[in-house]
Every structure is written in C-alpha cells, then in structure tokens.
Design an enzyme around this catalytic site. Sequence first.
Site, PDB file in Angstrom:
ATOM      1  CG  HIS A  99      -0.443  16.381  -7.649  1.00 28.04           C
ATOM      2  ND1 HIS A  99      -0.978  15.292  -8.307  1.00 28.04           N
ATOM      3  CD2 HIS A  99      -0.916  16.307  -6.385  1.00 28.04           C
ATOM      4  CE1 HIS A  99      -1.732  14.603  -7.480  1.00 28.04           C
ATOM      5  NE2 HIS A  99      -1.709  15.188  -6.298  1.00 28.04           N
ATOM      6  CG  HIS A 152      -1.937   1.099   1.257  1.00 26.64           C
ATOM      7  ND1 HIS A 152      -3.212   0.946   1.738  1.00 26.64           N
ATOM      8  CD2 HIS A 152      -1.871   2.389   0.848  1.00 26.64           C
ATOM      9  CE1 HIS A 152      -3.878   2.079   1.634  1.00 26.64           C
ATOM     10  NE2 HIS A 152      -3.073   2.983   1.095  1.00 26.64           N
ATOM     11  CG  ASP A 209      -1.383   5.705   3.167  1.00 24.66           C
ATOM     12  OD1 ASP A 209      -1.741   5.424   2.011  1.00 24.66           O
ATOM     13  OD2 ASP A 209      -2.073   6.379   3.960  1.00 24.66           O
ATOM     14  CG  ASP A 210       0.584   8.909   1.013  1.00 28.62           C
ATOM     15  OD1 ASP A 210       0.637   8.686  -0.208  1.00 28.62           O
ATOM     16  OD2 ASP A 210      -0.488   9.014   1.634  1.00 28.62           O
ATOM     17  N   PRO A 240      -4.285   7.660 -13.011  1.00 30.63           N
ATOM     18  CG  PRO A 240      -4.714   5.990 -14.566  1.00 30.63           C
ATOM     19  CD  PRO A 240      -5.012   6.393 -13.152  1.00 30.63           C
ATOM     20  CE  LYS A 241      -2.314  12.409 -10.099  1.00 31.91           C
ATOM     21  NZ  LYS A 241      -1.661  11.091 -10.152  1.00 31.91           N
ATOM     22  CD  GLU A 279      -8.649   6.668   3.835  1.00 34.08           C
ATOM     23  OE1 GLU A 279      -9.517   6.550   2.937  1.00 34.08           O
ATOM     24  OE2 GLU A 279      -7.570   7.239   3.655  1.00 34.08           O
ATOM     25  CG  ASN A 322       1.953  12.184  -7.215  1.00 35.12           C
ATOM     26  OD1 ASN A 322       2.789  11.703  -7.964  1.00 35.12           O
ATOM     27  ND2 ASN A 322       0.984  12.972  -7.642  1.00 35.12           N
ATOM     28  CB  THR A 341      -0.161   6.415  -9.683  1.00 36.40           C
ATOM     29  OG1 THR A 341      -0.172   7.819  -9.956  1.00 36.40           O
ATOM     30  CG2 THR A 341      -0.035   5.660 -10.997  1.00 36.40           C
TER      31      THR A 341
HETATM   32 ZN   LIG Z   1      -3.711   5.027   0.992  1.00 34.78          ZN
END
Ligand SMILES: [Zn+2]
Length: 337
Positions: A69, A16, A279-280, A103-104, A204, A20, A101
């Site tokens: 970003h 997980h 996570d991040d 897609p942007k 969450e 970014n 991620t």
């Molecule tokens: Zn997450």
Amino acid sequence: MDMEKFIKNMPKVELHAHLNGSLSTKTLLELATLEYGETNNEFQTICRNFQQNQEFSLDECFKKFPIAHALTTTKDGLRRALLSVIRDFSQDNVVYLELRTTPKSTTKMSKVEYLETVLETIRLADSLYPDICVKLLPSIDRSKGIEMAKETMSIVTEAMKTQSDLIKGIDLSGNPAISSFDEYGKILSDAKNNNLKLALHCAEIDNSDETYKMLQFGMDRCGHGTFITSQNLNIAKEKQIPIECCLTSNLKCGTVKSYVEHHFKNLYQSNHPVVLCTDDPGVFDTTLSDEFIIAQKTFNLSTKDLELLSLKAVDVSFADSVEKEFIKQKISKYFND
Ligand SMILES: [Zn+2]
C-alpha cells in the site's frame, strides 16, 4: 520434458489475483529501494527477512500488504508496481490476466487518478510485455461501506465510457465478517446493467445464509467457494457458476486443512467449472505455475486434465470472443504440437 517444466512453460490463464497481494518480496524490495534509496529502512529489513527465511505465519505474510500500500500511493509507485506484477505473471507464462484492485485515494492522487493510472499502465504494458493480455476488475471492498462502494461504481461507470475494452468486471472482496451482502445488491445490479461481469468473493467464510443469498442473486464467477454447503453447491451447479480455487491461499489462511482436502477435488471430479488461481501470489509466495504443480501432484492430473482446465479458464474468463479464440489456439498448440 519433466512435468514441472512442462507446467512452467504452459500458457496459463489467471482470473483471480489482487494487485497489491501480487507484489513479490523481490519486487517490494526493488520498489522500496527505488522509493527510499539504499538506506536500510524498515520495509527493506522486512523484505530481506522474507528472502532469508522460508516459513512464515499468516500474520507475518500479511505484513507485506502495508508495504505494498505504501509503495503504491504515488502515480509513479503505482505504475512501477503494476508493471512489475504484469512482468512477473508474463515471466510465469501467464498469457491472460484479470487483475483486481480497489481504486484508492491517497495524499498524492484521487481515486479517479488511481484508476486512470492503472488503465494507462495496462496499455503501456501491452507494448512492453506483448505476450500477456491484461484486463481489469475494479474491486469494491465491502469492509469499507456502501458509500465508498457507490463512489467506486460511479468512477468505474464513467471510465467504462472509454475503457470498456480493459474494464471487464467488478470484484467484490474485503472482510465478509464485518459487512452484509444485502447492502451491495443494488450496486452490483447496476454494474451488471453496465455490461460488467461479477466476480464475487463468496463462501470465503462459513456463512451459508449469505452464500445462499449471493448465489441466488447470481454472479459470473465465485471467488473461493471454500465453505459452500452441498445445498448451496446445488445452486452453483444449477446456475453453472464457475469457482475460482486458490489452493495455497486457502491453505496458508487456514480455511482448508490440507491440499488433499481442498474442495477443488470434488468440484473438478464432478465436472463443475473450476479454475486454479493464485489470489495473492506475492503475499503467499506462490505463482500460477506452482498452483498447477501442486494440483497436478495432489490430484494426479494428467496433461489432458491440464489442457481441459486451461481451456475452461478461457471459457469462463471475461475476455471477448476474439480474444478467447486467440488464447485457446495458443493453449491447444502447446498441448498438441
Ligand atoms: Zn481474493
């Protein structure tokens, strides 16, 4: 060998992590300098401030997201960012990584190009960082609405025709407070029918009705599960839905009060399938090794526990059976040599 060193050297499995959010401050600074040169721009100032100080509020940590970003709006920027993230995980001895991620589309590339660039870069990383196996879980950002989700699914479905060895599942993430899960059931069923596993952010926030619906709908793994009630946990147990626990992320976001009170403890002690994840890691300034070290110290885990947790992570990953066997052998060798 001391425990911290043992954990750092341990072959680890990360299930997980968002692209970014995985960009470390050091990497953001490198990328900002490459993009804008040595001149002191706003991004570099923010990054240097992160490097010079230790404690930050959540709002301050979240300032890293717009920088990430902005630095991934071009194909070159995205490629560099992704390679840096894979390098960082590999240097932390992560041997298997499932990266998420959304897609942007940007002014410089379409969503299709974004996804293609990510997939090409993962293949390139295979030769640059041969010790880590990377898979992709494209994200559906539920805060962006159902039309955007449909578009993402159609791009992913097309890519699956040739890249199903890398695209293994769909992540459902984004702010759960401003959208309803009901809208996304059809799309996620389509994903399932297209051989994609489901890794859904669930419980969450404190919303037991929605958590109930999501667990009844079913998923292959549950992200966070922070606010799961005992009734909903029974469903997760019946269905044996593994829970991805992100200790530092939850603590820094204030969804758990302390490491000791983290739901990982009860889940692990009750033998429910559970995995430790970051996570991040860039945003929360952590690594998977740090998360294992925190868990080991807080819950007094033995090396046997660490081995069982690592092997369980392989079991609940979306790798194929040959890949799973290969990673398990690496882990078992480390613990039993
Ligand atoms: Zn997450």
